[in-house]
Each structure stands twice: as structure tokens, then as C-alpha cells.
Design an enzyme around this catalytic site. Structure first.
Site, PDB file in Angstrom:
ATOM      1  N   LYS A 175      16.136  44.702-102.183  1.00 43.74           N
ATOM      2  CA  LYS A 175      16.355  45.517-100.982  1.00 43.74           C
ATOM      3  C   LYS A 175      15.207  45.216-100.025  1.00 43.74           C
ATOM      4  CE  LYS A 175      14.916  49.455 -99.784  1.00 43.74           C
ATOM      5  NZ  LYS A 175      14.558  49.125 -98.378  1.00 43.74           N
ATOM      6  N   CYS A 283      -2.367  44.877 -96.526  1.00 46.43           N
ATOM      7  CA  CYS A 283      -3.045  45.684 -97.553  1.00 46.43           C
ATOM      8  C   CYS A 283      -4.397  45.089 -97.926  1.00 46.43           C
ATOM      9  CB  CYS A 283      -2.165  45.861 -98.776  1.00 46.43           C
ATOM     10  SG  CYS A 283      -1.863  44.353 -99.687  1.00 46.43           S
ATOM     11  N   GLU A 387      -5.638  55.224 -94.828  1.00 43.66           N
ATOM     12  CA  GLU A 387      -5.149  53.909 -94.413  1.00 43.66           C
ATOM     13  C   GLU A 387      -4.522  54.012 -93.021  1.00 43.66           C
ATOM     14  OE1 GLU A 387      -1.905  52.183 -96.746  1.00 43.66           O
ATOM     15  OE2 GLU A 387      -2.817  50.219 -96.441  1.00 43.66           O
TER      16      GLU A 387
END
Lengths: 487, 144
Positions: A175, A283, A387
Site C-alpha cells: 500500500k 528520518c 519531530e
């Protein structure tokens, strides 16, 4: 002209989705509509998983060397279409064309490593474990795996898993991100062209409900996920409840420490890419910049960092002169703006304000921000803890290496950390004491190559085995022990 | 013009090699004395470009970090004009070829120097091509 609707790829066929629910995929640099992606319904996930289960029987019995040949054909096709693939990434994500080419290269490297499966998948054996008895370990594929991909590396991240999964003899249902699904459509076209048998790889577009249907399907053996920490935690918990394997790679807040003996020119180049590359949506991006040294070193270094950040050319990534593209969508921009506002409210000093747009070329301002730099940030501020996932650098003045390491280890995330220094003793101490999955020494983005595992620590990773390298081979196989004795 | 990215550097090189190739092809057919070397050089330029592109795509992840090292690369110093008047003589063509090769050599030397220490393979390749261009230059100067 009618806007193109993306299709699902199930059992070797491109199929229109049954849903009436579509999301717009827009080019964030131009704010133009590229296509529509379906939010597929549960039955489509079921169809994809059943097709994958059906093809598993033949695929697992296909010799590893033959499975590798499909991947070698895929590599040739990926190289032939290198630039076209990269352009799609830039259009749907906004990153610069150099960044997209880098992503394409990293993706191809995964397939190259997975093509070594006849060696990677080998088991072990020992004769005479007891007198006249031999013992052997065989690595067996397990069945159907599911993958849930993030928006920020739409081409590369699925390739951390798909080639390894199918090389091991499993089948796969992916997906893609509903924000950046086009790169995966191109990849699946090439996998189809490479002749990978129907049902071995399947693509189902969708959002959270589609992901849930995939995770919960009883035929799914395990899930790979890359995304935010809250979602990674949920998926990890759910897979645990359902008794499924899981690799859940999550969020990050990466620290970069600059010691007073660092090579300043080269460090700055590396830092600018670390903090502002991929518009900070990575990341492994640098987020908190810890500068160690006296006031004079600190001031000179910070001023040069800000000067370079201010000079970054921002615009459409397809313009070769552009060094930073837009945020991927409007919501991302709003999120970053909220962090900037919070930083100001909490007392940090905004010394480079990326909200003042300075853009190159004919672009839509909708998703753009220029680089921002905060100074006088303290570890307790939101800026330093959460973050941001955007082009914002938070500078913290650190007393020494010990204080820097303490700050890093106090952070709940542990994806990556870097140090810039010429002193081996400091670097070695950093390497040993920092709790993070990826350590860079004079490297701003400590991204492991395809033949090493990639995973963080603490709230940056949930699972046992990581993506890439030998870890992912173990993730996609189950050991079986064979003990033989002949009378 | 200043080049900001590796992609822009690649496009500048492609344009430079294409223009010099076109120059060599144009004049190789005019002077029999130049046909062999100029045709070879036009061909070799294409090979250089292919090698650079292959190397760039091979090390692109490093190139992203290094891209900022090219920010000091001012292209105006390396731009050349390949035009010659109709009916230009052999000596004029060779002088022009030497001028082009000198500019290209200097470009590769400079680009190699700027990216040295950041990129693995590209500066080495740039150095090798600069060396080849210097060899061409020596041939052109010797024959004049």
C-alpha cells in the site's frame, strides 16, 4: 481532458478500484493536479492478498537463482528508466531532481543486493551433531507480506522490502502512500515488464483503512511499515496481538554535534544537506545542531551556517538550479509553520526566517518555505524535542561532548546522530555512548547501504529485525531444523 | 552564471561536450589533415559524456551532499565560442580548437578541485578527462 485515475495492480492485472473515494495527487511546486488515487475498499485488499497467497505456492518452489534472474531483469529496466523514474518522484514529492536521482540509485541498490539471494538465503549445517547424526538449518519463505510506505521516499522505501521479500520466495502486497503513489505505479509497471509472475507483487492504493485491512488480513504473515512514531506504535501493537512479524521504522529527532576542531568548510556542506536536503522531510535529517566550543568559534560557525542556509535556492525541483523543493503538501507546511510559531513563543530566537519566501522561477507558493534557523534553543523546548519534518534547524550551544551526549540520550528518539571532529578519541566516545541506530562520524546523513540493516533505537524503531541487509532476509524467512540419521 | 547543483553541472558539461563535438565534426570534413583526429575527438567527447553520466548516476547519493561544493563554480570563465568565419583556414581552425580544449581542460581541473574530498569517483574522472584534454592541446600546439 479527464484526470487520470490510478489503478490497483492485482494478480498481474491493472484494475480500476471499486471505490468512489479518490484523493488528488498534486505537484507541490506548481499546485497542479497530477492524478487521482483511489482509497481502495477492504475487498480489494482481500483480492490482492488472495492472489498473493495463490501465487506463493509456485513462487516459493521457483529456485532462488531463477527468482534472482527476475530481479536482474528489473535492475536493467530500472537503469533504462532511471531519469523518468526520478522525474516522477520530483513531480509528486517536490524534491530536487538530484535528490530524486539519489533516491532512484538507492532503490536500485536494494534490488542489486536482493539479487544475491542464492548466497544470502543459505542455511547452515553441521555433520555429526551426535554420532552418525547430522543437523541442518533451512531458511524457508513464509507466505504473503504486506508493506505500508511513507510519502517522503516514495520510490526507495518500498524497495527496502519488496525485492528481499520476493527473492526469499514470499509474495507481497504494497500500500503506497496516498500522498505520493505515482512512483510505485511506475515501479510496478517495470516489475510487470520484468515478467514477475502474476500475484507475486500486488499494489493496492489507499489510506488508513486500507492499511488496517492489510494488517488484519489472516493470510498476511508480517508487515513492514515506515512512518511516524504514533502510527508505528499502533502497528507494532496490533501485529503483536495478531501474532505477526513487524518491522516498524518510526520518527526521529537527529542531533548533529560540531566540535571545535571540525573541518569547517566540509562540515558546513554536509550539514546543509543534512538539515535541508529533501526539505527536511527525512528520518535521517539533522534537526538539532549542537555546537561545542568557545564563543568565538560558536559565533563564526553559526554565522556561516546561516549564511549558507540563506543562500539555498528554493523552487521547483525540476529546475536544475534549485537546491531545495517545497514541502510535500499544504498540511506539511502548516505543521512546520506551527512549530516555528511555537519556537518563537517558547523563547527561541529565529535568526533565519523561512516564512519570508524567496523562490526561484514560476512556482505556486502554496507548499513552499525557505530554510529557517533557530538559535538559543534549549533541550526542553518543543523545537528540540519533537519531530518537525521540515527545513528548520535548531541550534543549541553545548558546553562539551559530555553534555552533548547527555542531551542526545535524553531524547526519546534514537534514529541517527552525527559528530564532526578531527579527534578520534571524541569520535570513538560518541560512537560508543550515543544510543542511536545510525552514527555518522563526519557524515551528516548516516544512511546505511543496502547490504547493512537500517533501523533506529528507542521511539524510532519498533520490532526486532531491521530493514535491508541480512536482517531483512531473516525477517522474511523462517528457519527450519532438519536432523537426520540413517540406519 | 553560477552552478548550484550537480544536475546543473552535468547539463553544463553535456552542452560543452556537444558543442565541441559539433565543432570537430564540422571541420573534420573540410580539411583532410584534420579528419582523422577531429573525428576521433568528436567520438571521444561522447564517450567522456557517457562515462561522466554513468559515474554521476553511480555516486549520486554522494553527489547530493557534494552539490554545494560546486556553488563556487562560475561558468562564465569556461564558456567558449565555436564559431569561425566561412572559409576559415587550417591555422584558424587549429587555433580555435586549442582555445576550446584549453577552456574545457581548465573547467574539468577546476571542477575536480572543488569536489575533491567530497565525492568518490567524479573528481578522479574529471582529472582524467582534463589530462586527455591537455594531451589534445599539446598535439594542437605542436602542429601549429
Amino acid at each position: 481532458m479527464e484526470i487520470k485515475k490510478l489503478q490497483n495492480y492485482i494478480d498481474g492485472e491493472w484494475i480500476d478500484s471499486l471505490t468512489k473515494d479518490f484523493v488528488e495527487i498534486r505537484n507541490p511546486a506548481r499546485d497542479t493536479l497530477l492524478c487521482l488515487a483511489p482509497m481502495s475498499v477492504q475487498s480489494e485488499v482481500g483480492a490482492a492478498v488472495r492472489a498473493a497467497q495463490k501465487s506463493f505456492a509456485d513462487w516459493k518452489n521457483t529456485p532462488p537463482v531463477s527468482r534472482a534472474r527476475y530481479l536482474l531483469r528489473l535492475i536493467a529496466l530500472l537503469e533504462d528508466n532511471f531519469d523518468e523514474l526520478s522525474v516522477v518522484q520530483t513531480k509528486e514529492h517536490g524534491k530536487t531532481i538530484d535528490e530524486s536521482r539519489g533516491e532512484t540509485r538507492r532503490g536500485i541498490e536494494m534490488v542489486e543486493v536482493a539479487a544475491g539471494i542464492p548466497s544470502l538465503m543459505q542455511g547452515t549445517n553441521l555433520e555429526d551433531v551426535a554420532s552418525g547424526m547430522d543437523e541442518c538449518l533451512i531458511n524457508e519463505p513464509m507466505g504473503v507480506f504486506g508493506g505500508i510506505a511513507p510519502f517522503n521516499f516514495p520510490f526507495m522505501v518500498p524497495l527496502w522490502f519488496i525485492p528481499f521479500a520476493i527473492a526469499c520466495g514470499n509474495t507481497f502486497v504494497l500500500k503506497p502512500s496516498p500522498r505520493t503513489p505515482m512512483s510505485q505505479v511506475e515501479l510496478f509497471r517495470l516489475m510487470d515488464e520484468a515478467g514477475i509472475p502474476p500475484g507475486v507483487v500486488n499494489l493496492v492504493h489507499g489510506g488508513a483503512e486500507t492499511a488496517d485491512a492489510l494488517i488484519e488480513h489472516p493470510l498476511i504473515q508480517g508487515i513492514t511499515f515506515v512512518g511516524s512514531t504514533p502510527v508505528a506504535k499502533q502497528i507494532y501493537r496490533k501485529c503483536g496481538d495478531l501474532g505477526k512479524r513487524v518491522i516498524a521504522q518510526a520518527g526521529a529527532k537527529n542531533f548533529v554535534v560540531v566540535m571545535p576542531d571540525a573541518e569547517v568548510d566540509q562540515t558546513l556542506v554536509s550539514l546543509i544537506t543534512s538539515f535541508f536536503g529533501n526539505t527536511g522531510q527525512r528520518c535521517l535529517a539533522g534537526a538539532n545542531l549542537l555546537v561545542v566550543g568557545d564563543d568565538s568559534f560558536y559565533r563564526t560557525f553559526v554565522d556561516r551556517f546561516v549564511e549558507m542556509a540563506a543562500g539555498i535556492k528554493v523552487g521547483d525541483g525540476l529546475d536544475e538550479s534549485v537546491q531545495m523543493g517545497p514541502l510535500q503538501n499544504v498540511e506539511s507546511k502548516k505543521r512546520v509553520l506551527a512549530f516555528i510559531a511555537k519556537g518563537i513563543n517558547e523563547g527561541a530566537e529565529l535568526i533565519l526566517d523561512g516564512r519570508k519566501l524567496n523562490l526561484v522561477g514560476d512556482v505556486a507558493e502554496t507548499c513552499f518555505l525557505n530554510p529557517s534557523v533557530f538559535e538559543n534553543v534549549t533541550p526542553d523546548m518543543t523545537l528540540a524535542k519533537e519531530e518537525i519534518f521540515g527545513p528548520v534547524a535548531s541550534i543549541i550551544k553545548a558546553k562539551d561532548l559530555s553534555e552533548s551526549i547527555d542531551m542526545i540520550n535524553a531524547c526519546p528518539y534514537g534514529n541517527a546522530a552525527s559528530i564532526f571532529t578531527n579527534t578520534g578519541k571524541w569520535a570513538r566516545r560518541f560512537q560508543h555512548e550515543v544510543v542511536a541506530g545510525n552514527i555518522g562520524i563526519n557524515v551528516g546523513i548516516a544512511a546505511p547501504m543496502a547490504f547493512f540493516p537500517f533501523g533506529g533505537r528507542k521511539d524510532s524503531f519498533f520490532g526486532v529485525l531491521h530493514g535491508q541487509g541480512r536482517d531483512v532476509i531473516r525477517f522474511f524467512t523462517e528457519p527450519k531444523i532438519l536432523i537426520t540419521r540413517w540406519f | 552564471m553560477k552552478l548550484n547543483t550537480m544536475a546543473a553541472v552535468m547539463s553544463f558539461i553535456a552542452n560543452m561536450e556537444d558543442e565541441s563535438s559539433a565543432f570537430y565534426r564540422r571541420w573534420a570534413g573540410t580539411f583532410p589533415e584534420l579528419e582523422s583526429s577531429f573525428s576521433d575527438w568528436a567520438m571521444e567527447n561522447k564517450i567522456f559524456m557517457k562515462r561522466i553520466k554513468r559515474t554521476y548516476f553511480g555516486v549520486i547519493t554522494d553527489a547530493i551532499e557534494s552539490t554545494f561544493s560546486f556553488s563556487r563554480l562560475e561558468t562564465s570563465e569556461f564558456v567558449f565560442d565555436t564559431r569561425l568565419p566561412e572559409g576559415a583556414g587550417l591555422q584558424s581552425v587549429m587555433d580555435k580548437a586549442a582555445e576550446i580544449e584549453e577552456k574545457i581542460r581548465d573547467f574539468y581541473r577546476h571542477a575536480s578541485h572543488l569536489s575533491d574530498g567530497l565525492l568518490a569517483d567524479i573528481p578522479q574522472l574529471f582529472k582524467r578527462i582534463a589530462q586527455k584534454r591537455d594531451e589534445r592541446l599539446q598535439i594542437l600546439k605542436k602542429d601549429t
